[in-house]
Every structure is written in structure tokens, then in C-alpha cells.
Design a protein around this motif. Structure first.
Motif, PDB file in Angstrom:
ATOM      1  N   ASP A  37      -0.456   3.409  -4.518  1.00 31.82           N
ATOM      2  CA  ASP A  37      -1.227   2.283  -3.974  1.00 31.82           C
ATOM      3  C   ASP A  37      -2.371   2.760  -3.082  1.00 31.82           C
ATOM      4  O   ASP A  37      -3.128   1.970  -2.572  1.00 31.82           O
ATOM      5  CB  ASP A  37      -0.334   1.291  -3.232  1.00 31.82           C
ATOM      6  CG  ASP A  37       0.359   1.913  -2.031  1.00 31.82           C
ATOM      7  OD1 ASP A  37       0.087   3.115  -1.728  1.00 31.82           O
ATOM      8  OD2 ASP A  37       1.171   1.220  -1.383  1.00 31.82           O
ATOM      9  N   PHE A  38      -2.462   4.091  -2.867  1.00 30.56           N
ATOM     10  CA  PHE A  38      -3.559   4.714  -2.121  1.00 30.56           C
ATOM     11  C   PHE A  38      -3.712   4.119  -0.722  1.00 30.56           C
ATOM     12  O   PHE A  38      -4.813   3.868  -0.252  1.00 30.56           O
ATOM     13  CB  PHE A  38      -4.866   4.637  -2.922  1.00 30.56           C
ATOM     14  CG  PHE A  38      -4.734   5.239  -4.293  1.00 30.56           C
ATOM     15  CD1 PHE A  38      -4.562   6.609  -4.437  1.00 30.56           C
ATOM     16  CD2 PHE A  38      -4.738   4.435  -5.435  1.00 30.56           C
ATOM     17  CE1 PHE A  38      -4.404   7.168  -5.706  1.00 30.56           C
ATOM     18  CE2 PHE A  38      -4.580   4.988  -6.686  1.00 30.56           C
ATOM     19  CZ  PHE A  38      -4.412   6.347  -6.830  1.00 30.56           C
ATOM     20  N   GLU A  39      -2.560   3.886  -0.081  1.00 25.00           N
ATOM     21  CA  GLU A  39      -2.584   3.344   1.285  1.00 25.00           C
ATOM     22  C   GLU A  39      -2.445   4.451   2.321  1.00 25.00           C
ATOM     23  O   GLU A  39      -2.545   4.213   3.514  1.00 25.00           O
ATOM     24  CB  GLU A  39      -1.476   2.297   1.470  1.00 25.00           C
ATOM     25  CG  GLU A  39      -1.666   1.044   0.627  1.00 25.00           C
ATOM     26  CD  GLU A  39      -2.970   0.326   0.903  1.00 25.00           C
ATOM     27  OE1 GLU A  39      -3.271   0.050   2.079  1.00 25.00           O
ATOM     28  OE2 GLU A  39      -3.725   0.076  -0.066  1.00 25.00           O
ATOM     29  N   LEU A  91      -6.038  -3.866  -3.556  1.00 28.27           N
ATOM     30  CA  LEU A  91      -4.910  -4.380  -2.771  1.00 28.27           C
ATOM     31  C   LEU A  91      -4.757  -3.532  -1.510  1.00 28.27           C
ATOM     32  O   LEU A  91      -4.985  -2.325  -1.540  1.00 28.27           O
ATOM     33  CB  LEU A  91      -3.620  -4.337  -3.582  1.00 28.27           C
ATOM     34  CG  LEU A  91      -3.589  -5.206  -4.857  1.00 28.27           C
ATOM     35  CD1 LEU A  91      -2.202  -5.120  -5.515  1.00 28.27           C
ATOM     36  CD2 LEU A  91      -3.913  -6.654  -4.532  1.00 28.27           C
ATOM     37  N   GLY A 109      -6.508   0.611   1.233  1.00 27.03           N
ATOM     38  CA  GLY A 109      -7.043   1.832   0.630  1.00 27.03           C
ATOM     39  C   GLY A 109      -7.181   1.737  -0.883  1.00 27.03           C
ATOM     40  O   GLY A 109      -6.508   0.943  -1.545  1.00 27.03           O
ATOM     41  N   ASP A 151      -7.154   1.329  -8.057  1.00 30.18           N
ATOM     42  CA  ASP A 151      -6.103   1.058  -7.070  1.00 30.18           C
ATOM     43  C   ASP A 151      -4.852   0.577  -7.789  1.00 30.18           C
ATOM     44  O   ASP A 151      -4.897   0.154  -8.950  1.00 30.18           O
ATOM     45  CB  ASP A 151      -6.590  -0.003  -6.054  1.00 30.18           C
ATOM     46  CG  ASP A 151      -5.703  -0.042  -4.807  1.00 30.18           C
ATOM     47  OD1 ASP A 151      -4.962   0.947  -4.573  1.00 30.18           O
ATOM     48  OD2 ASP A 151      -5.754  -1.051  -4.077  1.00 30.18           O
TER      49      ASP A 151
HETATM   50 CA    CA Z   1      -4.409  -0.026  -2.260  1.00 33.82          CA
END
Ligand code: CA
Ligand code: CA
Ligand code: CA
Length: 1021
Positions: free
Chosen positions: A257-259, A292, A295, A390
Motif C-alpha cells: 500500500d506504499f504507506e 489510497l 503514500g 498504489d
Molecule cells: Ca497508499
């Protein structure tokens, strides 16, 4: 052939030494030399017939000649003879504003497994060579639009091969020029001293649902049918039968989720990905949305320049689909997300040149249980050279996809591919097995959409005696009807098989007529390079720029998939389609400009410039000129009668903008440079005056004398007031308050389009709008101040917004300020070079007899579109295959001095180059043929031979090149003398057929003119 750029540069170097003083008269900040450095070889090269250009080696890489029907998509014959681009599925790739497209050597995509191979029996074994540069050392491309030919030779190889490819293209026959079909003729010649045994093999993968195959569920079907000596692969696709007991969906498995702060166990290479996920929009970027959380992946790090990859750890595929959010660039394989299995790319997806992220997914049901990785790629540094991604997850129930059945998808339809003469299935099977080729040859193959499979057809065996040859035919037809407005072709054909049947039934006529036009057009005294350049832009009709809808309406973008709505101001420049396929142009007038239901016509006379409510002053006036053109290229007055009330209203709208009827439009004038001119100028002004003249002529035809008088009066006032207020001494300027309107104005500048309406007026036989000497002086100034043999120096001072010519190349600037301060905030696109404007100006110059200058400008374009630089068939502006380039046909009309009024039966010729020996093709409302003019001593012979259709003739106008007045004029059609009257008016010879003359296909009208003292007399038979 020697590239002329070198001749020009050499000439220029010498001229610069000699011409130092001329430039001191112009303002600082203007760096276009008045002396263009003409050399004798350069001038000669403009006029010399020359040789047909043939391209080899690296030049083949950029070539992509459209070979599909008008409005049927986009399919290229590439330089090496392969088929490329393959955009026949109702979606097209936009290059955006065009920035970064011109100065990058681009090669057409070849996303499809298709090929043609030559089999040769040696030592009792079949040897296979594929047509292309891999198996043949000497490959040469020759394009004579609409027909492309590629030849293949290999030292020591006994066969020589020629591939001819085209889609039927027959002027005045729009329907047969708009077939979703491509014909390939492969001729194999035995160049050896021995008997040779040969066959042709060709293959094509199933293309139905080419784009949605990775997302959707379903099956493809490839059938092979043999009927007589025709073998056909028929391709289709279908949805799976409904699931009786669907399995319950399992929870999604998140892959990323690239958070986080960084990429965790993902590995990056290069610079584009930085140290960790982006937090939304990056500096200098349009707003990014749709992701979302906080990030996401966004590789617009320091802009588009950096490149790199990001790869995930290995995971096991455990769900039916992998879904993700994606945005960014639409560069196939360069700004994309990929699924790798055992290191191979098995699925891929790219952005759509939009920052907003959208859901997408892959169908991976067939890969469940396998180990895989995700790789995100940024291998592009030009425009849209970044990718946004994402929220990647595995799922059974995607948020996107499979919501409609396959049958409704844009890329669903049918396709056939035939080979003539074709071998039997058993024979094919046996030989392909011997060659160890995996292609399907069975009569039916059904397989899941996610698989790619290729079927093959083998020809019958041919024994070639030394020096003998054999031609094989491959025929591709398609039918993808799910375009939002439908296709004209789908109103005639139910599927690809019906298209194929139509083509095979009419094969000989379609091929003969297409070749006849090609031969006629190229059998001219005009130089080959010029014929190539002028006709190449006609191919724009057979690209993603143009559509022909099911209801009969021709509709177009400005460039491929860019700027919708058959924009009135861009199509203001286009002439080719209206002269070769007048029914297409008439449909734009009747179904768009003058239609208030589906088009842009409003009750106050406004013609919305994209079928909308928006006013463009140049487009509004151009609409009147187009209406008059469409009338002139009609057989009778019915078009004008149907549309006159609205044409008149549209002109009254312009007169209302003028206000005080002084013939000058002073208010805010939106125009094709995407800006508003504030105050009178001759770019809009000359279009307005030409529109008034056209209005006057149309009113006369319609018997509306009061309105004809009104038009004439306003025109006369406008012509006079323009000279008083806008004549700057050397060229026409704009009257504007720069304090009040500091941006986007011309002011004292020299605008290349300042006489746009005058060029139009010549094409429509409307005469001069301003005094002839001022027109010529203004054109001379455009030449002097705006055409640079090398755009480099001026562009170094004033960089263009977008690049369509690079240093070292010639080009005509949109606007310069040679007599005042360069307006850095002036006319948008001022420092750019557009082929459509260049053609418009060049055509006008040729009408005025400035042929050296006009042809030099066209030659500059031709060099910029040499295949060592750019695809010769793709003139770029805002989008590929930009419509403005269809202005090139105006040059052709000017070279012939062509005058035509179909309903009146009037035709005229006044060749502007080599008038003592001139030959060229011409088209009219109902027929086309060849015009020749030849003089020997005191005799001039003119011929009009009709090769297609018919021609109704009442008045014929010619020039006498043997001095006037002539003593004797005789006319004959074949062996029969014809009665006519002749007269001399304004140095032109008018030949009047009192009863009219109907010239039919195959007939030639011959006019013999003898010189001696002039007397007005009737010609006795
Ligand atoms: Ca994200
Ligand atoms: Ca990049
Ligand atoms: Ca006015």
C-alpha cells in the motif's frame, strides 16, 4: 539522393558572408536571415522531377505508412514491411501536447505476432526466411501513398521478394476507401538459373480483445476455413458460460500500500523512485489523485527525466486476480507495472497520460500457485515519462473489470486473415512440424483469453522457372463495431467475414482503381519529393485522428486521440479530404456545423468550434468558406439549397461581430493559437472578407440579391479600411492596445497566417481581398522575416513552447517581430513551426507565382519528415497525424492553378510550374483524370483525360503560353470535333460549350491552340 539540407547549409554559409547589412534593419531579438542563402543546386532541386525516394537501413526504423481504410483505426506498414501500431480496436494512444514527440526518433510499436515467411526447398528440406531485416540484408521501402512497397534481397539467395501493401483508396468513392481491410501482395521471383520450389507461410495471433485480455474472463476462438484456393483464419472471442455455483470470494491479500517511510523489502534501481513512496503530488506536477492513504508510487521525482525500476519480493499467486491503482504515462513497456513469473513478463499495464489513479486488474487464474514478482518500470524521460501506482492486492472479486460481457468491450469483434492460394490442412501440418513451428493449423482452436496463440496459413507449392515470378495475396479484414458512435463500416457489414466477402467479390476493381489513382497521381511532371509530401498527409484520414460514424458523419480529432470535435479552426487549413472525398466534408457541414441537434449550430448563427457553444472567430468565418467549397465541389446546387439559410445566419453572426459593418472585426477573437486577439487583424480579417465574398457568390446562386449586395458593401469597406488601418508598410499588423492587452497579441508583429483568407479566396476563385501588390509584399515579408533555413539561431533567442523543428532544420515561425520588440508574451506558439501553416502559406505563395519561396517552405517540411528524423507519414503538432497538415492539398491546387465550380460546370487550369510541359491529376465532383499542357513553337495542346467517373463541362479556362491572342482554337473528343466559343478575358482563354459537354471515363478532350492575330470568333467544327 543527396540530402538537400547540406546544400542549403553550404549555400547559407556563403550567403551570410555577403548579407551582413540586410539584418541591421531589423530589430534586435529577430534572428531570421533575410537572405536565405539560396544556391543554384537548391533551386534546381525544388523543380527537378528527380527519382522516387527509396529508403534503406536505419531510415526504415521510423516509417509507418497507414494502410487501413478511412476512419477504420490505425495500422502501419512499417519500413521493414511488418505491420505495426495495430490500433484498430477503438482506442488510441495520445502523445499529449506534442512536446517531446518530434525530436525523439520514434519507432512504430509492433505488439502483435504476425509475419510472412518465404519457404525455399533446398536439399529436400524447407528453409524459412521471414520478411524483415533479420533474414534479408537488402530491404528497401518505397511509399507511393496509398501504396507501399518493400523489397527483400539477400546475397546468394535465389529468390527476390516484393511486398505491396495498401487499403483500397479511390477518390470520390469514400465507402470503398473506408474498408476495414488491408491487402498484402507478395511477389516471389526466381532470380537464379535453376528451377526453385517455394511456398509462402504467414501467421497471425488472435487479436480479439487484445487490450482487455489480461483483465477479462473468456475464450478466444481461431478457426481455419478453406474454400477453393482461399484459406482463412477467422478470429473471435466469447464470454465464459455463467457459473452455476460461484465460489465464495476469499479475503484480499495486500501486496503493497506504499504507506511506509521506505520501500521495505522492495528493491529499486535508478533514480526515478527515490528513497521511498511519494506523498501525493510532486513539485511541478499536475494534481495527483485517486490513491489510497497518504503514500503511493509516483516517479515524477525531479520531473520526467529520471528512470528506474522497483521490484517486489517473490510471492505466491493465490487469488484469481491481481488488482492495483494506476496512473501516469501511457508508454507501453516504459511507464508500466508488470507481473513476472520465472523472470518473464506475463502481464503488463500502463497509465493513460492522466495523473489520476484508476483501478485496473489482471486475470491470473491460470497462474495460481506460481511464484511471481511485481515490477514497476519508469524507462521514459520525455512527456508523461512517469508512473503512479498504489494499493496492489490479490483478490477474487475485483473492484474493476468483468462488469460487462466481453461482447460489449471496445476491442471485441471479429477479424479474418486469408491467404490465396492456400495449401491443405494436412500439408500445412506436415510442413510446420518439419520446421518445428508451434502455430495452430487445426480447423478450430479455443483457448482462454489470457493465452496468446498464433495461427498459420501455408500456400500451395510453386515451382518457379528461372526469371519467373508468382504473387500470393494475404487479405486482412476486421470488424470492431463497439465504438461509442459506431462505425460507418458496421452499417454495411455484420462482421469481418462480410468485409472479406465484399473485398474478394470486388477485388479486381478495388485493386485496379487504387493503382490507377496512384499511377495517375505519380505520373506527373511535378517533382517526386513534392508529390510524396503533398499526398502523404492524406493518410491522416486513415489514422486515429479521423472517424466515420455509423450515422454517416465524418468526425475527427485534431491529432490522434487529441482535441475532439472536428475543430473548426484546425480543420480550417485542411483541404485534401474535401477535394478527394467531398461527401466526407459535406457531412461535417450538414451533421455538425449547420446541425443544431448533434452539432454546433445555434439559433444566433454561432457555429460552436467543437460542436459546442464556444466561439472561434477564425473557425466561424472558415465555416462559410468551407460551405462554399463544398458547394463548388458538388454536382448541383442541392447542398447549397439545403444549407443556405444556416450558412447565411452563420455569416450574419460574423457581421454582428463586426458591428458597425466597416468590414473589420474589432472585438475579442478566439482563434487557433488558443488565445484571443483583441482588435482588428488580417488573420481573422482576411477570413472574414473572404467569407463575405463567398457569401456574396452563394447569395447570387440563391437569388438573394439584397444579401449579395450587403456582403459586397461590407467587403469593399473592409478591404479599404484594412489598407488604411492595418497596412504596416511591409506587411499587415494588428491594431491593439498592448497596455490593456499585454498578452497573446500580434501588434507590430509579422504573423505567418496574416493572409490566410487570401489563400482560401484563390482556391475558391474569389479574387483579391486587398490590392495585389500589398498581398505580394506581405507574403514576401513573411518569407523574409519568418522562414529560417535554420531555426536554431532564432529559437536560441526565443525557445519554442513545443519543438517541431530542431536547430539545423528549416521552418516557418508562426509569428516574429522584425520591426519592434519581440513580444515575449505575444501570440502563443509564436516561436513554433507548424506544417499546416507552412502549407497554407506555401500554397498561397504559389498562387501568387512565388514558387521558389513556396516550394522552399514545403521542402523544409519534407526534410524534417525524412525518415532519418521522423515518420514521413506522421506530421506532429498537438498529437500524431495532425489534421492541419491536410492543408498540403492546397499546394497541389495552386500548382495546377485549379479552378472549379461543379454546379456551373466550370473548370480552369493555369499551371504555375513548367507550364510548357505540365501534367497532373485532378479531381472534380464526379470524376478524376489527367490534365496536360504542352507547347511546341506556336502550338499549345491541352488534354483532359477522364479516368474515373464523369465530368460536366460548360466553361473551360486555360492560359495560353504561346502568346495571346491565339489565331485558332480547335477542340475534339476522340476523333470528333466539338463546337465551342472562345474568348479572351483577363489573359485567360475561356472556352464555352453552349450545350455543355459530358466527358465520360476513358474520354479525352483535346484543345489545340495556335498563335496568330487575335479575333473573337466561334469555332467551326
Ligand atoms: Ca497508499
Ligand atoms: Ca521518468
Ligand atoms: Ca467593425
Amino acid at each position: 539522393m543527396e540530402r538537400l539540407r547540406h546544400i542549403l547549409i553550404l549555400g547559407l554559409a556563403m550567403a551570410t558572408l555577403l548579407s551582413g547589412s540586410a539584418s541591421s534593419l531589423v530589430s534586435q531579438g529577430h534572428s531570421v536571415p533575410a537572405d536565405k542563402g539560396w544556391s543554384e543546386p537548391w533551386i534546381q532541386s525544388l523543380y527537378a522531377r528527380g527519382e522516387k525516394e527509396v529508403f534503406r537501413g536505419r531510415d526504415l526504423d521510423t516509417i509507418g505508412m497507414p494502410v487501413c481504410g478511412i476512419g477504420t483505426g490505425q495500422l502501419y506498414l512499417c519500413g521493414d514491411g511488418s505491420l505495426g501500431c495495430w490500433e484498430i480496436f477503438n482506442s488510441h494512444f495520445s502523445i499529449g501536447t506534442g512536446a517531446g514527440a518530434y525530436d525523439q526518433l520514434r519507432t512504430p510499436s509492433r505488439p502483435v505476432d504476425h509475419g510472412i515467411g518465404i519457404l525455399l526447398k533446398t536439399d529436400n528440406r524447407w528453409d524459412l526466411r521471414t520478411l524483415g531485416t533479420k533474414d534479408f540484408e537488402n530491404v528497401a521501402f518505397c511509399g507511393e501513398y496509398p501504396i507501399g512497397t518493400v523489397t527483400y534481397e539477400q546475397p546468394g539467395y535465389p529468390l527476390k521478394v516484393a511486398l505491396e501493401a495498401f487499403s483500397p483508396f479511390i477518390p470520390l468513392n469514400a465507402q470503398d476507401s473506408a474498408l476495414p481491410a488491408t491487402l498484402l501482395h507478395v511477389t516471389i521471383r526466381n532470380d537464379s538459373q535453376n528451377l526453385q520450389e517455394t511456398r509462402l507461410l504467414t501467421w497471425l495471433e488472435n487479436l480479439v480483445c487484445l487490450h482487455s485480455a489480461q483483465q477479462e474472463e473468456g475464450f478466444r476462438r481461431s478457426e481455419i476455413r478453406r474454400k477453393g484456393h482461399i484459406g482463412t483464419i477467422a478470429q473471435s472471442a466469447f464470454s465464459p458460460p455463467p457459473d452455476d455455483e460461484p465460489e465464495p470470494a476469499r479475503p484480499n491479500l495486500l501486496l503493497a500500500d506504499f504507506e511506509g517511510e521506505d520501500y521495505g523489502d522492495w528493491t529499486s534501481t535508478g533514480e526515478a523512485f527515490g528513497k521511498g513512496p511519494a506523498q501525493g503530488t510532486l513539485p511541478g506536477q499536475q494534481p495527483v489523485s485517486g490513491f489510497l492513504g497518504k503514500g503511493l508510487i509516483n516517479t515524477f521525482l525531479q520531473g520526467d527525466e529520471p528512470q528506474g525500476t522497483l521490484i517486489s519480493p517473490v510471492f505466491v499467486i493465490q487469488r484469481k486476480r491481481i488488482q492495483f491503482l494506476i496512473g501516469g504515462g501511457a508508454h507501453q513497456d516504459q511507464t508500466c507495472i508488470q507481473l513476472l513469473v520465472k523472470g518473464h513478463v506475463v502481464r503488463t499495464a500502463h497509465g493513460e497520460n492522466a495523473e489520476r489513479l484508476k483501478w485496473s486488474s489482471w486475470n491470473v487464474e491460470s497462474l495460481v500457485g506460481q511464484e511471481a514478482q511485481i515490477r514497476i518500470v519508469d524507462h521514459h524521460s520525455g512527456g508523461w515519462g512517469h508512473i503512479n501506482v498504489d494499493h496492489i492486492e490479490q483478490t477474487d472479486l475485483p473492484r474493476h473489470g468483468s462488469v460487462v460481457s466481453l461482447e460489449h468491450l471496445l476491442d471485441h469483434g471479429t477479424l479474418t486473415y486469408s491467404l490465396i492460394p492456400c495449401a491443405s490442412e494436412a500439408e500445412t501440418q506436415q510442413i510446420l512440424e518439419g520446421l518445428n513451428l508451434p502455430h495452430d493449423v487445426e480447423d478450430e482452436t479455443v483457448f482462454p483469453l489470457t493465452e496468446r496463440r498464433t495461427s498459420a496459413l501455408l500456400s500451395q507449392r510453386v515451382l518457379l522457372q528461372p526469371g519467373k515470378q508468382q504473387t500470393f495475396t494475404c487479405l486482412l479484414t476486421w470488424h470492431f463495431p463497439n465504438h461509442v458512435h459506431g462505425h460507418e463500416y458496421a452499417s454495411r457489414f455484420q462482421d469481418a467475414k462480410e468485409v472479406r466477402d465484399h473485398v474478394t467479390r470486388n477485388y479486381s476493381r478495388l485493386v485496379t482503381d487504387t493503382r490507377k489513382w496512384r499511377d495517375l497521381y505519380y505520373d506527373s511532371t511535378l517533382p517526386y519529393w513534392l508529390l510524396d509530401r503533398i499526398h502523404s498527409t492524406m493518410s491522416t484520414l486513415s489514422t486515429g485522428t479521423a472517424q466515420w460514424w455509423k450515422n454517416g458523419r465524418f468526425w475527427a480529432f485534431e491529432g490522434v486521440a487529441c482535441c475532439a470535435g472536428t475543430c473548426t479552426h484546425v480543420w480550417n487549413y485542411a483541404h485534401g479530404h474535401a477535394r478527394l472525398f467531398p461527401e466526407l466534408a459535406r457531412s461535417v457541414r450538414e451533421m455538425q456545423d449547420f446541425d443544431s441537434e448533434q452539432g454546433g449550430f445555434h439559433q444566433n448563427g454561432l457555429v460552436g468550434f467543437r460542436s459546442d457553444r464556444a466561439y472561434a472567430a477564425d473557425g466561424q468565418n472558415g465555416t462559410i468558406l468551407k460551405a462554399y467549397r463544398e458547394h463548388l465541389v458538388s454536382r448541383d446546387t442541392s447542398f447549397l439549397e439545403r444549407n443556405w439559410p444556416r450558412i447565411k445566419k452563420a455569416l450574419l453572426f460574423s457581421i454582428q461581430q463586426d458591428g458597425n459593418r466597416d468590414g473589420l472585426i474589432e472585438n475579442s477573437q478566439h482563434n487557433t493559437y488558443d488565445i484571443n486577439f483583441e482588435g482588428p487583424n488580417t488573420m481573422v480579417g482576411s477570413l472574414y472578407l473572404a467569407a463575405l465574398r463567398a457569401g456574396e457568390e452563394m447569395a447570387k446562386v440563391m437569388g438573394d440579391k439584397p444579401f449579395a449586395r450587403t456582403c459586397r458593401e461590407i467587403f469593399a469597406a473592409g478591404s479599404k479600411n484594412t489598407m488604411e488601418r492595418l497596412w504596416g508598410g511591409e506587411y499587415f499588423i494588428q491594431e491593439v492596445d498592448l497596455e490593456k492587452y499585454p498578452k497573446h497579441q500580434v501588434g507590430q508583429g509579422c504573423l505567418s497566417d496574416q493572409l490566410f483568407g487570401q489563400g482560401w479566396a484563390h482556391q475558391l476563385g474569389l479574387g483579391y481581398l486587398y490590392p495585389r501588390e500589398s498581398v505580394i509584399q506581405a507574403l514576401d515579408s513573411i518569407w523574409r522575416y519568418n522562414w529560417a533555413p535554420d531555426v536554431g539561431p532564432h529559437n536560441a533567442l526565443h525557445p519554442p513552447l513545443r519543438v517541431f523543428a530542431v536547430p539545423g532544420e528549416a521552418g516557418l515561425f508562426t509569428c516574429t517581430w522584425p520591426k519592434s520588440r519581440h513580444l515575449d508574451q505575444g501570440v502563443m506558439y509564436k516561436n513554433e513551426v507548424w506544417t499546416g501553416i507552412e502549407y497554407q502559406v506555401a500554397g498561397h505563395m504559389i498562387w501568387e507565382g512565388m514558387t521558389d519561396q513556396g516550394l522552399s517552405i514545403v521542402k523544409g517540411v519534407h526534410e524534417r519528415y525524412h525518415p532519418s528524423v521522423n515518420n514521413p507519414y506522421n506530421e506532429i503538432e498537438c498529437g500524431d497525424h495532425y489534421a492541419r497538415g491536410l492543408a498540403s492539398w492546397g499546394i497541389y491546387l495552386a500548382l495546377m492553378g485549379f479552378e472549379y465550380d461543379g454546379p456551373r460546370g466550370e473548370i480552369g487550369f493555369a499551371p504555375k510550374v513548367t507550364p510548357h510541359a505540365f501534367r497532373a491529376a485532378f479531381t472534380t465532383a464526379q470524376g478524376w483524370g489527367r490534365f496536360t499542357q504542352q507547347t511546341v513553337d506556336n502550338l499549345q495542346i491541352n488534354e483532359m483525360s477522364l479516368e474515373h467517373g464523369e465530368l460536366w463541362l460548360k466553361i473551360l479556362r486555360l492560359t495560353s503560353e504561346i502568346g495571346t491572342p491565339p489565331e485558332e482554337v480547335t477542340l475534339r473528343v476522340g476523333r470528333f470535333k466539338k463546337r465551342a466559343n472562345w474568348d479572351l478575358k483577363q489573359d485567360r482563354l475561356w472556352i464555352d460549350f453552349p450545350k455543355g459537354l459530358r466527358l465520360k471515363k476513358g474520354q479525352t478532350l483535346t484543345v489545340q491552340i495556335r498563335n496568330s492575330p487575335w479575333k473573337d470568333r466561334a469555332i467551326s467544327p
